[in-house]
Motif scaffolding. Structure first.
Motif, PDB file in Angstrom:
ATOM      1  N   GLN A 157      -8.692  -9.901   0.946  1.00  0.00           N
ATOM      2  CA  GLN A 157      -8.606  -8.504   1.359  1.00  0.00           C
ATOM      3  C   GLN A 157      -9.007  -7.544   0.248  1.00  0.00           C
ATOM      4  O   GLN A 157      -9.437  -6.422   0.516  1.00  0.00           O
ATOM      5  CB  GLN A 157      -7.180  -8.187   1.815  1.00  0.00           C
ATOM      6  CG  GLN A 157      -6.737  -8.980   3.041  1.00  0.00           C
ATOM      7  CD  GLN A 157      -5.236  -8.967   3.228  1.00  0.00           C
ATOM      8  OE1 GLN A 157      -4.529  -8.154   2.632  1.00  0.00           O
ATOM      9  NE2 GLN A 157      -4.728  -9.879   4.038  1.00  0.00           N
ATOM     10  N   ARG A 158      -8.839  -7.970  -1.001  1.00  0.00           N
ATOM     11  CA  ARG A 158      -9.108  -7.075  -2.120  1.00  0.00           C
ATOM     12  C   ARG A 158      -9.880  -7.791  -3.214  1.00  0.00           C
ATOM     13  O   ARG A 158      -9.709  -8.984  -3.418  1.00  0.00           O
ATOM     14  CB  ARG A 158      -7.788  -6.536  -2.703  1.00  0.00           C
ATOM     15  CG  ARG A 158      -7.038  -5.610  -1.783  1.00  0.00           C
ATOM     16  CD  ARG A 158      -5.816  -5.041  -2.476  1.00  0.00           C
ATOM     17  NE  ARG A 158      -4.766  -6.033  -2.595  1.00  0.00           N
ATOM     18  CZ  ARG A 158      -3.646  -5.845  -3.297  1.00  0.00           C
ATOM     19  NH1 ARG A 158      -3.470  -4.732  -3.971  1.00  0.00           N
ATOM     20  NH2 ARG A 158      -2.722  -6.785  -3.340  1.00  0.00           N
TER      21      ARG A 158
ATOM     22  N   ASP B 137      -9.768  -5.030  -8.481  1.00  0.00           N
ATOM     23  CA  ASP B 137      -8.949  -3.937  -7.975  1.00  0.00           C
ATOM     24  C   ASP B 137      -7.453  -4.208  -8.110  1.00  0.00           C
ATOM     25  O   ASP B 137      -6.641  -3.326  -7.844  1.00  0.00           O
ATOM     26  CB  ASP B 137      -9.257  -3.671  -6.490  1.00  0.00           C
ATOM     27  CG  ASP B 137     -10.663  -3.126  -6.282  1.00  0.00           C
ATOM     28  OD1 ASP B 137     -11.184  -2.499  -7.225  1.00  0.00           O
ATOM     29  OD2 ASP B 137     -11.230  -3.343  -5.198  1.00  0.00           O
TER      30      ASP B 137
ATOM     31  N   TYR C 111       0.839  -1.193   0.000  1.00  0.00           N
ATOM     32  CA  TYR C 111       0.000   0.000   0.000  1.00  0.00           C
ATOM     33  C   TYR C 111       0.878   1.249   0.000  1.00  0.00           C
ATOM     34  O   TYR C 111       1.970   1.275   0.565  1.00  0.00           O
ATOM     35  CB  TYR C 111      -0.900   0.046   1.234  1.00  0.00           C
ATOM     36  CG  TYR C 111      -1.924  -1.063   1.313  1.00  0.00           C
ATOM     37  CD1 TYR C 111      -2.322  -1.765   0.181  1.00  0.00           C
ATOM     38  CD2 TYR C 111      -2.515  -1.407   2.538  1.00  0.00           C
ATOM     39  CE1 TYR C 111      -3.255  -2.768   0.263  1.00  0.00           C
ATOM     40  CE2 TYR C 111      -3.458  -2.418   2.624  1.00  0.00           C
ATOM     41  CZ  TYR C 111      -3.825  -3.089   1.475  1.00  0.00           C
ATOM     42  OH  TYR C 111      -4.765  -4.097   1.557  1.00  0.00           O
TER      43      TYR C 111
END
Length: 319
Positions: A125-126, A130, A50
């Motif tokens: 998580q994603r 994305d 991130y």
């Protein structure tokens, strides 16, 4: 506190942790507090860390509440671990000034099983949509290759589901995968797109970074993926040193000449591509109706639009 310190039990649900509401039906996992510097990144980790606001928010949250969700690591040796799930938490914890993090330690785990943890926890998580192109390629390649037998894979998936929510949904994500068509159906893609991503996964990391940064197109990435890693590395080095952009034509040239390509020859080709006085294209203005432009090219860069049109014309006239 080291890995040898007394273990505690944890139920992987942030709400449970905050309220101490620990239902007996939920599966327990042993947790160790590990020195953050004893955990190394997963080798060739296929997911980007991130950045920006998302990272800042995670750092603030960890400063306020600590790390509620334990990372998952595998033991490599005494005080030596490899991260399977939690690269972003580890990075944010460092920035927050935290030196120990809670971890679930996996022992005697194979490389193939470890990779399943890496892929599946990131998907939890994603959303797949994305992910960056290279990340999608890694996910599809892992699923297509079935890096471990299906029974073992399902065991890992069930464990990760319990870690994620304490509820079992193995019927949804533990389904048997059979070839490109099954993957295409599962992710809402065409078989051709799946095949393209499987090729992209063969790129060396620096070229994957160029793809993710929109410096090269997927068409270029696919062409380069057929080249051996050493030739890919030479092409990348030449493009960085000489400052030329790898386009579809040059990628096709490199691929056709793969058997006779040397590092010197690649740099010679690169010099021609980088010389602004050579091979200058002659532009003619062509107006596209706005509805066609919006349908096919909305948000695309000029070079990408030209490249797509060129490939479409080539395919049309080749027929």
């Amino acid at each position: 506190m080291r890995a040898s310190a007394p273990k505690r039990k944890i139920f992987y649900d942030a709400v449970d942790l905050l309220t101490n509401d620990l239902p007996e039906t939920k599966t327990q996992f042993d947790i160790n507090m590990l020195d953050i510097d004893e955990i190394q990144p997963f080798d060739n980790h296929p997911f980007r860390l991130y950045e920006g606001e998302r990272l800042e928010d995670m750092v603030k949250s960890i400063k306020m509440y600590g790390i509620l969700t334990p990372v998952i690591v595998r033991k490599l040796g005494e005080h030596n671990y490899e991260m399977l799930s939690g690269h972003n938490r580890q990075n944010a914890a460092r920035l927050a000034g935290i030196h120990e993090i809670p971890a679930i330690v996996k022992g005697n785990i194979s490389d193939s099983d470890a990779y399943v943890y890496v892929i599946e926890t990131n998907l939890m998580q994603r959303s797949f949509s994305d992910l960056l192109p290279s990340e999608k390629a890694a996910v599809l390649s892992e699923k297509y290759g079935k890096v471990c037998d299906q029974g073992r894979r399902n065991d890992i998936l069930k464990e990760l589901e319990l870690l994620e929510s304490g509820q079992s949904t193995s019927g949804q994500i533990g389904q048997k995968l059979q070839g490109r068509d099954a993957l295409a159906k599962e992710y809402g893609l065409s078989s051709r797109v799946v095949a393209r991503y499987l090729r992209i996964n063969e790129l060396i990391p620096p070229l994957k970074n160029l793809l993710d940064s929109d410096v090269i197109s997927q068409a270029v990435a696919v062409e380069l993926s057929y080249l051996p890693p050493n030739i890919q590395a030479w092409i990348f080095d030449a493009s960085e040193t000489l400052g030329f952009r790898i386009n579809t034509n040059s990628a096709e040239t490199f691929r056709r000449s793969a058997e006779v390509l040397t590092e010197q020859r690649i740099f010679e080709i690169g010099k021609d591509l980088a010389d602004p006085q050579r091979h200058q294209p002659i532009y003619k203005s062509v107006k596209l109706p706005s509805n066609i432009y919006q349908k096919y090219f909305s948000g695309q860069k000029k070079d990408t639009v030209v490249e797509v049109i060129e490939n479409a014309l080539k395919a049309y006239f080749d027929k």
